[in-house]
Design a protein around this motif. Structure first.
Motif, short mmCIF file in Angstrom:
data_model
loop_
_atom_site.label_atom_id
_atom_site.label_comp_id
_atom_site.label_asym_id
_atom_site.label_seq_id
_atom_site.Cartn_x
_atom_site.Cartn_y
_atom_site.Cartn_z
N TYR A 173 46.82 37.16 40.65
CA TYR A 173 45.92 37.70 41.67
C TYR A 173 46.19 36.95 42.98
O TYR A 173 46.04 35.73 43.04
N PRO A 184 42.13 43.72 35.35
CA PRO A 184 42.64 44.29 36.60
C PRO A 184 42.87 45.79 36.57
O PRO A 184 42.64 46.47 37.57
N LYS A 192 39.22 48.21 40.27
CA LYS A 192 40.62 47.89 40.00
C LYS A 192 41.14 46.82 40.95
O LYS A 192 40.77 46.78 42.11
N GLU A 194 44.66 44.15 42.15
CA GLU A 194 46.11 44.05 42.25
C GLU A 194 46.62 42.81 41.55
O GLU A 194 46.05 41.73 41.68
N VAL A 195 47.71 42.97 40.82
CA VAL A 195 48.43 41.85 40.22
C VAL A 195 49.86 41.91 40.74
O VAL A 195 50.52 42.95 40.67
N SER A 203 49.94 46.09 38.44
CA SER A 203 48.71 46.30 37.67
C SER A 203 48.72 47.59 36.88
O SER A 203 47.99 47.72 35.88
N THR A 211 42.40 38.69 31.79
CA THR A 211 43.25 37.82 32.61
C THR A 211 43.53 36.45 31.99
O THR A 211 44.63 35.93 32.16
#
Length: 698
Positions: A173, A184, A192, A194-195, A203, A211
């Motif tokens: 993250y 995520p 939702k 973002e990764v 994501s 996580t």
């Protein structure tokens, strides 16, 4: 400086000749390929009291059924096999500035990220990662970041992205608020998120990835992959976003076993990225918590009641991290690298009352487990409960088992510690001190600069467990400084002359007896007031009511002589390092700062002196150098001409000083390629400041 520039710097400049001396800090002399791997594990809002060996075991052993407790068997085992820090502090009582101080090795008095500056750019300067990267390490950050800079929507436009701050790889993250959701893809409670993996947002393939499990599986995958490719030492910053925020649950029990073939595993399939990405999200409770009851009314004759769901969730989040630590440490054993890997576990600040759960859940009050331990205060407090962190370090063969470390320290001390463990110079810009001596039992331990400043508009919670005078107390501008066993705390500061409350936190950890109200503490009171002004520099983005106060002069020997003392350390220096523990080749005295006599020589030159301020007022210091240099006034950063300095650029800094002598130090690096230019001077109030030194050298 990006990683390519850092590597080029490494290739173009050899390391200092004295580096081999640093390798003797641990038992025996280390060869380059034997530099230790380093894994730094940071949790989010985990309290001192949440860990068994620090506090929960006391509740368990009490037999008091009105005191529910958590279990952390893997962390307890880690502590038994290594060292436990009982007096380690976060640099701030909230995550962004605390994490930034760890990464830069700089306390909040000199920091760029302060207060609640979430997503502010981590400055372009030395970090623990850039130092280790330049010293031959492969570096990776996994998990929560929150220091990328708010401009733009991706790595290309984020100036403080991890890959631009010394890390070779990143997965996690980036944005601060994303860390408030533990699923995520689903975004169950917070939407939702973002990764990012390197420069790619991933994501979309992370269905049902909790996580804590995701970061752990990613860490194991990275370590295994790196080990299979290379014997290069590595540094991993593993930053969990739990137990903070939504208190979501995993999908299932922790996979059996651990390490290379058990525990969490990275499968790499879209929709099934890890081996716990199946079943039902937000569903699994550890059985010992799911079925737990306690004596809620302190009446052993009445039936016990179940734990509220909120605390079943909290304990599960903590236990999941505990399982992850055991899993990762088993991997090190399976890969046969546990003996040369320094693993550190800690938290970023005290326990939180935040949970972001739907209506109907009990508030996440840390009183249920006494997550703040034997202290008062929580996250966003400068009482011990908001700042005192659980710290554990293990390094087989270098750190003795069951070692109890009562030396005060801060998160900002870990960057210098890792640099020294790797046999590298510590950038003089870092305020932290190496903890290697106290960890290994070899050599004298320098004192840490334990100092915190922070602003928060809220109040300390009105928990009945806290001291009456502390309940619902307004925070405002806060400050904490520790000198020896004594801690000074100020809340609602209006000016530099406000008194500190003073507590002996060794004998009085709950801070019940304010020593400032007793006779004999006037000198300590004044010392604390002076020290906090000498230790910091003002920051326009985090204004303080004492920013314009005169920095007090030092109490010095009346027998002062004109001039500066210098010490010369030969070698090729890639940056301006500190000289702690080093012996100079030459020493001397000069009337003024100048570099001409060092033409053709390579090395580091350290000047020490006092500037004589003839009257109270504003003074400007100016520095110019053809190499790199760094200037401190007392313990505060005055001029930084090191990391991104353009040779020949004039740098200046204005500061308000009280009449008298003020200590000043200058470290400068010479390459020997050109006749060096170096000048430092100060003037103001119609006066040119003169340099003096103590007649008797230290």
């Amino acid at each position: 400086m990006d990683k390519v520039e850092t590597r080029n710097m490494l290739k173009s400049r050899a390391w200092p000749l004295w580096v081999p001396l640093l390798l003797c800090l641990s038992s025996g002399s280390l060869k380059a390929q034997q530099k230790p791997n380093v894994i730094f594990i940071l949790t989010d809002d985990l309290g001192f009291g949440d860990i068994g060996v620090f506090f929960q075991a006391q509740r368990q052993k009490s037999g008091d059924r009105s005191l529910p407790y958590q279990l952390t068997p893997h962390l307890d085992q880690m502590a038994a096999q290594g060292a436990r820090f009982t007096q380690q502090y976060a640099n701030a009582p909230v995550c962004a500035p605390s994490r930034a101080s760890f990464l830069t090795g700089v306390h909040q008095g000199n920091a760029v990220v302060r207060d609640n500056q979430f997503d502010k750019m981590l400055e372009n300067n030395h970090t623990v990662a850039s130092v280790l990267q330049a010293g031959g390490y492969k570096t990776v950050a996994i998990g929560k970041w929150g220091l990328q800079g708010q401009t733009g929507t991706g790595p290309a436009s984020w100036p403080g992205y991890p890959l631009k701050r010394g890390f070779d790889d990143y997965f996690g993250y980036v944005r601060h608020s994303d860390g408030h959701e533990h699923y995520p893809f689903e975004g169950l409670y917070r939407g939702k998120k973002e990764v990012w993996s390197g420069n790619e947002e991933v994501s979309a393939g992370l269905e049902k990835c909790y996580t804590t499990d995701l970061w752990t599986a990613a860490a194991k995958k990275w370590i295994t992959s790196h080990r299979n490719k290379s014997n290069q030492p590595f540094f991993m910053y593993l930053a969990y976003d739990a137990p903070h925020a939504v208190l979501e649950l995993p999908t299932q029990a922790y996979p059996k076993g651990g390490g290379l073939h058990g525990g969490l595993q990275w499968l790499g399939k879209k929709g099934q990225m890890i081996n716990t990405a199946s079943g039902h999200i937000d569903s699994y409770l550890y059985p010992e918590y799911g079925n737990a009851t306690y004596d809620d009314d302190h009446d052993p004759l009445s039936p016990e009641v179940p734990w509220p769901d909120t605390f079943k969730r909290y304990a599960t989040a903590v236990r999941r991290i505990d399982d992850a630590i055991g899993d990762i440490r088993q991997l090190l054993v399976d890969l046969h690298i546990e003996g040369n890997t320094l693993v550190v576990f800690t938290s970023d600040n005290g326990p939180s009352i935040e949970s972001y759960l739907p209506k109907g859940f009990a508030p996440n009050e840390p009183t249920f487990f006494a997550s703040y331990g034997p202290f008062d205060g929580i996250k966003r407090d400068c009482w011990e409960g908001g700042l005192r962190m659980p710290g554990i370090a293990v390094w087989p063969g270098r750190i003795a088992a069951n070692k109890m470390i009562n030396t005060p320290s801060m998160l900002s001390d870990w960057a210098p510690t890792f640099a020294r463990a790797a046999g590298l110079a510590v950038p003089v810009r870092m305020d932290g001190v190496s903890l290697l001596p106290v960890l290994t039992g070899k050599g004298p331990q320098d004192s840490s600069q334990v100092y915190v400043e922070y602003f928060e508009a809220g109040k300390t919670p009105g928990f009945k467990e806290f001291e009456a005078g502390r309940r619902n107390r307004k925070r405002g501008q806060m400050q904490m400084i520790r000198l020896g066993d004594l801690v000074g705390v100020r809340y609602g500061i209006t000016g530099a002359e406000d008194n500190f409350e003073i507590y002996n936190v060794v004998t009085d950890p709950k801070q019940t007896s304010n020593l400032a109200l007793k006779p004999g503490y006037d000198q300590i009171q004044q010392q604390m007031k002076n020290k906090v002004l000498q230790r910091r520099r003002a920051d326009t983005e985090s204004p303080r009511p004492y920013d314009n106060a005169l920095v007090p002069a030092d109490q010095v020997d009346a027998n002062m002589q004109p001039g500066l003392l210098w010490k010369y350390y030969p070698g090729n220096f890639a940056y301006v390092g500190n000289t702690d523990g080093l012996k100079p080749l030459k020493t001397g005295k000069v009337d003024s700062v100048q570099g001409r006599e060092w033409a053709g020589k390579k090395g580091l030159l350290s000047y020490e002196a006092y500037v004589k301020v003839p009257q109270d007022g504003a003074y400007t210091f100016s520095l110019k150098t053809s190499g790199k240099a760094f200037v401190r006034l007392h313990e505060a950063t005055l001029i930084d001409a090191d990391f991104a300095y353009a040779p020949g650029e004039l740098k200046a800094q204005k500061v308000r000083l009280g009449k008298g002598f003020h200590k000043i130090t200058l470290n400068a690096v010479f390459t020997g390629a050109v006749a060096p230019v170096l000048s430092l001077g100060g003037q103001g109030e119609g006066q040119v400041l003169q340099f003096y030194h103590l007649n008797k050298r230290n």
